[in-house]
Design a protein around this motif. Structure first.
Motif, PDB file in Angstrom:
ATOM      1  N   TRP A 201       9.604  11.945   1.514  1.00 11.14           N
ATOM      2  CA  TRP A 201       8.332  12.393   0.955  1.00 11.14           C
ATOM      3  C   TRP A 201       8.589  13.244  -0.287  1.00 11.14           C
ATOM      4  N   VAL A 202       7.893  12.930  -1.379  1.00  7.08           N
ATOM      5  CA  VAL A 202       8.028  13.693  -2.621  1.00  7.08           C
ATOM      6  C   VAL A 202       6.641  14.073  -3.117  1.00  7.08           C
TER       7      VAL A 202
ATOM      8  N   GLU B 106     -12.307  19.991  -9.466  1.00  9.85           N
ATOM      9  CA  GLU B 106     -12.615  20.033 -10.900  1.00  9.85           C
ATOM     10  C   GLU B 106     -11.948  18.898 -11.663  1.00  9.85           C
ATOM     11  N   GLU B 107     -10.676  18.652 -11.358  1.00 10.76           N
ATOM     12  CA  GLU B 107      -9.941  17.604 -12.070  1.00 10.76           C
ATOM     13  C   GLU B 107      -9.997  16.265 -11.349  1.00 10.76           C
ATOM     14  N   GLN B 108     -10.592  16.266 -10.138  1.00  7.41           N
ATOM     15  CA  GLN B 108     -10.687  15.062  -9.318  1.00  7.41           C
ATOM     16  C   GLN B 108      -9.296  14.441  -9.112  1.00  7.41           C
ATOM     17  N   LYS B 109      -8.387  15.289  -8.676  1.00 12.45           N
ATOM     18  CA  LYS B 109      -7.007  14.871  -8.442  1.00 12.45           C
ATOM     19  C   LYS B 109      -6.554  15.322  -7.046  1.00 12.45           C
ATOM     20  N   ILE B 110      -5.479  14.709  -6.565  1.00 10.43           N
ATOM     21  CA  ILE B 110      -4.855  15.074  -5.305  1.00 10.43           C
ATOM     22  C   ILE B 110      -3.418  15.506  -5.579  1.00 10.43           C
ATOM     23  N   ASN B 111      -3.034  16.682  -5.129  1.00 10.54           N
ATOM     24  CA  ASN B 111      -1.643  17.138  -5.249  1.00 10.54           C
ATOM     25  C   ASN B 111      -0.956  16.922  -3.899  1.00 10.54           C
ATOM     26  N   GLY B 112      -0.691  15.663  -3.588  1.00 12.27           N
ATOM     27  CA  GLY B 112      -0.165  15.327  -2.276  1.00 12.27           C
ATOM     28  C   GLY B 112       1.291  14.911  -2.296  1.00 12.27           C
ATOM     29  N   LYS B 113       1.655  14.105  -1.305  1.00 12.85           N
ATOM     30  CA  LYS B 113       3.024  13.607  -1.189  1.00 12.85           C
ATOM     31  C   LYS B 113       2.985  12.098  -0.990  1.00 12.85           C
ATOM     32  N   VAL B 114       3.964  11.412  -1.566  1.00 10.47           N
ATOM     33  CA  VAL B 114       4.124   9.973  -1.355  1.00 10.47           C
ATOM     34  C   VAL B 114       5.560   9.711  -0.919  1.00 10.47           C
TER      35      VAL B 114
ATOM     36  N   ILE C 260       0.843  -1.200   0.000  1.00  8.50           N
ATOM     37  CA  ILE C 260       0.000   0.000   0.000  1.00  8.50           C
ATOM     38  C   ILE C 260       0.872   1.242   0.000  1.00  8.50           C
ATOM     39  N   ASP C 261       0.624   2.157  -0.918  1.00  8.16           N
ATOM     40  CA  ASP C 261       1.296   3.451  -0.927  1.00  8.16           C
ATOM     41  C   ASP C 261       0.384   4.493  -0.304  1.00  8.16           C
ATOM     42  N   ILE C 262       0.897   5.185   0.698  1.00  3.74           N
ATOM     43  CA  ILE C 262       0.136   6.224   1.388  1.00  3.74           C
ATOM     44  C   ILE C 262       0.336   7.566   0.685  1.00  3.74           C
ATOM     45  N   VAL C 263      -0.749   8.281   0.463  1.00  6.50           N
ATOM     46  CA  VAL C 263      -0.688   9.641  -0.057  1.00  6.50           C
ATOM     47  C   VAL C 263      -0.979  10.588   1.108  1.00  6.50           C
TER      48      VAL C 263
END
Length: 396
Positions: free
Chosen positions: A50-51, A36-44, A23-26
């Motif tokens: 963390w990037v 709007e784009e149904q996206k997450i600008n997070g970190k993994v 499992i990769d955690i975001v």
């Protein structure tokens, strides 16, 4: 998901353990959600760092309750419809309502502290005469903030306690204080429970429960919170310390310690199920705060559906990574690796991994020793990830 821009220690340790299950955690905040784009600008996490990464909406989001603020309403409403949330924040139960419901349940009635609304002075004074000492707290308070004690100590003399301060007032002074301070918020009044050490410091018992690898409730840790030098609360965020429950109970309650401890474990096993039934939704973790009087009777101070993890970071990371795997595999039908049975559910055997102490040197030495104990007790499959967690904790 939290409100902190920088990934927390809990997120780091959870991510490392979860990787062993594929499992990769975001890591994200509500501001990282692009509706709007149904996206997450997070970190993994990549190679223990963390990037930044843009991803699709994850199938499951462990959202801290503090994310459900008014300014995040649009985002959280969107996520309720788009993914599986650890807590939807529906059907919330106030402290007063919980006391009312539990007092009618034979399994929990003995835990209930007499509780009353506090809207006018006539709600305060008769109850103060009846109980002699009461506690005033916000109906939706967190972290032990804004809690007062009021005690009748003479015919026309009352003692008010707040944090580390105590002062006396007469009846007119008490009414003035009520009108100027206490009347301004949604407070409740409770009979004072004398949960104090022989030195006079208030304490409570925190039972931290989490969902486990089978989706069932499990006690992650039980620990004592002592409000050293305080007059009312024991929450360590307001100043104080923590202690091992068994040693504490043996020292202060003698032969009664085992019965008291068994009662605490029973509450940890049964109350979360009741809370979930009352809210009619799934929840993932709970902090249960218990007071103990000198005769050994226990009382429920409150339940916290967003419990802090400072003192349970390793235990919480283990349980949450396992619960993530359970949700993905059993509820959302994602194929995953088998979970590793690395911690016995018996509270007597759960490692005490994140005990807060007053001196930083002691804290580092204790953390080093206890993380090593966890590493030595787990299966070979998971030790590599915990060793990485150990190195990251040293750096932070």
């Amino acid at each position: 998901m939290t409100n902190f821009k920088k990934p927390t220690k809990l997120a780091t340790m959870t991510s490392l353990i979860a990787k062993s299950y594929g499992i990769d955690i975001v890591y994200m905040t509500p501001k990282d959600v692009n509706i709007e784009e149904q996206k997450i600008n997070g970190k993994v996490m990549v190679d223990s760092k963390w990037v930044n990464k843009e991803t699709d909406i994850p199938p499951f989001i462990d959202a801290a309750i503090y994310c459900f603020k008014k300014e995040n309403k649009e985002v959280m409403d969107f996520l309720r419809e788009s993914t599986f949330l650890s807590d939807t924040r529906v059907n919330l139960i106030s402290k007063e309502k919980l006391q009312e419901v539990l007092k009618d349940d034979a399994k929990f009635a003995h835990l209930i502290i007499p509780t009353h609304k506090l809207e006018v002075f006539d709600d305060l004074y008769p109850n103060l005469i009846k109980y002699n000492k009461v506690v005033i707290k916000p109906g939706k308070g967190i972290k032990g903030k804004d809690i007062y004690s009021i005690e009748k100590i003479g015919e026309d003399t009352f003692k008010i306690g707040y944090q580390r301060n105590e002062w006396n007032v007469n009846l007119n002074g008490l009414k003035t204080y009520f009108d100027e301070i206490l009347k301004q918020r949604n407070y409740i009044l409770q009979k004072y429970i004398a949960s104090k050490t022989p030195q006079g410091d208030p304490f409570d018992i925190r039972i931290h429960v989490e969902r486990d690898r089978s989706g069932k409730w499990s006690i992650a840790k039980i620990y004592v919170r002592i409000g050293i030098g305080q007059s009312v609360v024991s929450n360590v965020s307001q100043g104080g310390g923590v202690s091992d429950p068994i040693a504490f109970l043996k020292a202060f309650y003698g032969d009664k310690w085992e019965t008291i401890y068994s009662n605490l474990v029973r509450v940890g096993k049964t109350l979360p199920k009741k809370m979930e039934k009352l809210r009619k939704t799934h929840i993932m973790h709970l902090g249960i705060d218990i007071g103990i009087e000198s005769n050994g009777d226990i009382y429920l101070f409150e339940t916290n559906d967003g419990p802090g993890t400072t003192n349970v970071v390793s235990e919480a990371a283990f349980h949450r990574s396992n619960y993530y795997a359970y949700v993905l595999n059993k509820k959302l039908n994602y194929p995953l690796k088998d979970l590793v049975d690395v911690i016995d559910d018996d509270q007597h055997k759960i490692s005490q991994l994140e005990t807060a102490v007053s001196k930083e040197t002691e804290k580092k030495e204790k953390k080093e020793k206890q993380i090593q104990e966890m590493i030595n007790s787990t299966s070979w499959k998971i030790t590599g990830f915990l060793r990485k967690a150990k190195k990251l904790v040293k750096k932070t």
